[in-house]
Enzyme design. Structure first.
Site, mmCIF file in Angstrom:
data_model
loop_
_atom_site.group_PDB
_atom_site.id
_atom_site.type_symbol
_atom_site.label_atom_id
_atom_site.label_comp_id
_atom_site.label_asym_id
_atom_site.label_seq_id
_atom_site.Cartn_x
_atom_site.Cartn_y
_atom_site.Cartn_z
ATOM 1 N N ASP A 82 -22.551 45.827 42.942
ATOM 2 C CA ASP A 82 -21.585 44.792 43.305
ATOM 3 C C ASP A 82 -20.418 44.797 42.298
ATOM 4 O O ASP A 82 -20.641 44.880 41.091
ATOM 5 C CB ASP A 82 -22.329 43.444 43.259
ATOM 6 C CG ASP A 82 -21.563 42.312 43.921
ATOM 7 O OD1 ASP A 82 -20.712 42.584 44.783
ATOM 8 O OD2 ASP A 82 -21.865 41.144 43.587
ATOM 9 N N HIS A 83 -19.194 44.688 42.812
ATOM 10 C CA HIS A 83 -17.995 44.558 41.952
ATOM 11 C C HIS A 83 -17.900 45.560 40.797
ATOM 12 O O HIS A 83 -17.733 45.160 39.632
ATOM 13 C CB HIS A 83 -17.875 43.140 41.382
ATOM 14 C CG HIS A 83 -17.572 42.104 42.424
ATOM 15 N ND1 HIS A 83 -16.338 41.963 43.001
ATOM 16 C CD2 HIS A 83 -18.371 41.177 43.017
ATOM 17 C CE1 HIS A 83 -16.373 40.991 43.892
ATOM 18 N NE2 HIS A 83 -17.598 40.503 43.941
ATOM 19 N N GLY A 198 -19.427 31.450 43.588
ATOM 20 C CA GLY A 198 -20.016 30.303 42.918
ATOM 21 C C GLY A 198 -20.228 29.101 43.826
ATOM 22 O O GLY A 198 -20.010 29.166 45.037
ATOM 23 N N SER A 233 -19.935 34.049 50.057
ATOM 24 C CA SER A 233 -20.365 33.521 51.360
ATOM 25 C C SER A 233 -21.622 32.667 51.324
ATOM 26 O O SER A 233 -22.307 32.521 52.340
ATOM 27 C CB SER A 233 -20.543 34.677 52.346
ATOM 28 O OG SER A 233 -19.265 35.214 52.631
ATOM 29 N N ASP A 276 -25.258 35.013 46.693
ATOM 30 C CA ASP A 276 -25.930 34.904 45.401
ATOM 31 C C ASP A 276 -26.256 33.430 45.122
ATOM 32 O O ASP A 276 -27.411 33.039 44.912
ATOM 33 C CB ASP A 276 -25.003 35.477 44.308
ATOM 34 C CG ASP A 276 -25.646 35.490 42.940
ATOM 35 O OD1 ASP A 276 -26.688 34.835 42.753
ATOM 36 O OD2 ASP A 276 -25.105 36.138 42.029
#
Ligand code: G3H
Ligand code: 13P
Ligand code: NA
Ligand code: ZN
Length: 328
Positions: A82-83, A198, A233, A276
């Protein structure tokens, strides 16, 4: 078995569903995701952020996901980075066994300043070049995630784009998306539509002015063969916030991305949905409740079991809602 993300996303596109991509940091999260996938016969995307690598270490993350594959050989699993902030980071992830990487060139390699379009094209293209030659899938990102309420860019993975932005900077441009995909040949494209990472995404249940599902439709109409990715999301379930508050937590009023809006996105080309925060909230709610109700217990297994179960329930709910159940 470990599969390529492209294969899963192509199947999702052909059959009109979306796949939640869950961030993992520890054993219980990996177990929760696999238990849910096994129960509902769903394919799995597990992803590790830079923060996860810092917390658990590359070897532990990789072996946890390997253990999941060994324990559930019938479930297709993608191990995704991720990222990724640079081609070098993506390369390192591939070397350590990841089957898919995200090159996030929307910010400079410092993760702080908004990158130029040319920089983003160049680094994404480079990662596609070395990844595709060895069957690794590439997700790129165009646009800056951030809030259309505060006009502030998101902190991506903990660093942050500073200052105030314009609405157009915070929404992925349709023409630019078409040009970007043509130039980079990325498999999947993360787009900015007003979501942010977040728990604190929206101060009210989002409507079209602050969550631009219409932009997904416009982008999908222009590049129908590109798999779209929604970051930030999590739905931030109010019932989890209520449990956290009831058992000593202090979380302000906040709203996430409603599941119905994600479903609308899935009808218009969204194939990967990053989650997350919802797992974090579920585990924290369960642990707070357990600790409060069982003040004499001290075996970590006693509170990690309900935490794992709470995470599994969130994962199951998303597999069902996104049409992913039964697709493994
Ligand atoms: O990209 C954001 C994910 O939620 C990962 O968060 O950087 O705290 O691990 P993290
Ligand atoms: P959330 O914080 O909404 O769960 O988003 C996670 C994410 O986008 C990881 O890349
Ligand atoms: Na970004
Ligand atoms: Zn993200």
């Amino acid at each position: 078995s470990l599969v390529s993300m492209r294969q899963l996303l192509d199947h999702a596109a052909e059959n009109g569903y979306g796949i939640p991509a869950f961030n993992v940091n520890n054993l219980e999260q990996v177990q929760a995701i696999m238990a849910a996938a096994d129960a509902l016969d769903s394919p799995v995307i597990m992803q590790a952020s830079a923060g996860a690598r810092k917390y658990a270490g590359e070897a532990f993350l990789r072996h946890l996901i390997d253990a999941a594959i060994e324990a559930y050989p019938h479930i297709p699993v993608v191990m995704h980075q991720d990222h990724g902030q640079s081609p070098a980071i993506c390369m390192a992830a591939i070397r350590s066994g990841f089957s898919s990487v995200m090159m996030d060139g929307s910010l400079e390699a410092d993760g702080k300043s908004v990158a130029s379009y040319e920089y983003n094209v160049a680094v994404s293209r480079e990662v596609v070049k070395f990844s595709h030659s060895i069957g690794v899938t590439v997700e790129a990102e165009l646009g800056v995630l951030g809030s259309l309420e505060t006009m502030k860019g998101d902190k991506e993975d903990g660093h942050g784009a500073d200052g105030t932005m314009t609405r157009e900077q915070l929404l992925t441009d349709v023409d630019q998306a078409a040009d970007f995909v043509k130039q980079t040949q990325c498999d999947a494209l993360a787009i900015a539509i007003g979501t942010s990472h977040g728990a604190y995404k929206f101060t009210r249940k989002p409507t079209g002015d602050i969550l631009a599902i219409d932009r997904i439709k416009e982008i999908h109409a222009r590049i129908p063969n590109t798999h779209l990715v929604m970051h930030g999301s999590s739905s931030v379930p109010q019932e989890l916030l209520a449990i956290i508050r009831e058992f000593g937590g202090d979380m302000k009023e906040t709203y996430g991305v409603p599941v119905e809006e994600i479903q609308e996105g899935i009808r218009h080309g969204v194939r990967k949905i990053n989650i997350d925060t919802d797992i974090r909230l579920a585990m924290t709610a369960a642990i707070r409740q357990f600790m409060f109700q069982n003040p004499s217990k001290f075996d970590p297994r006693d509170y990690l079991k309900p935490a794992r179960l709470a995470a599994e329930q969130v994962v199951r709910a998303r597999f069902e809602a996104f049409g992913c159940a039964g697709q493994a």
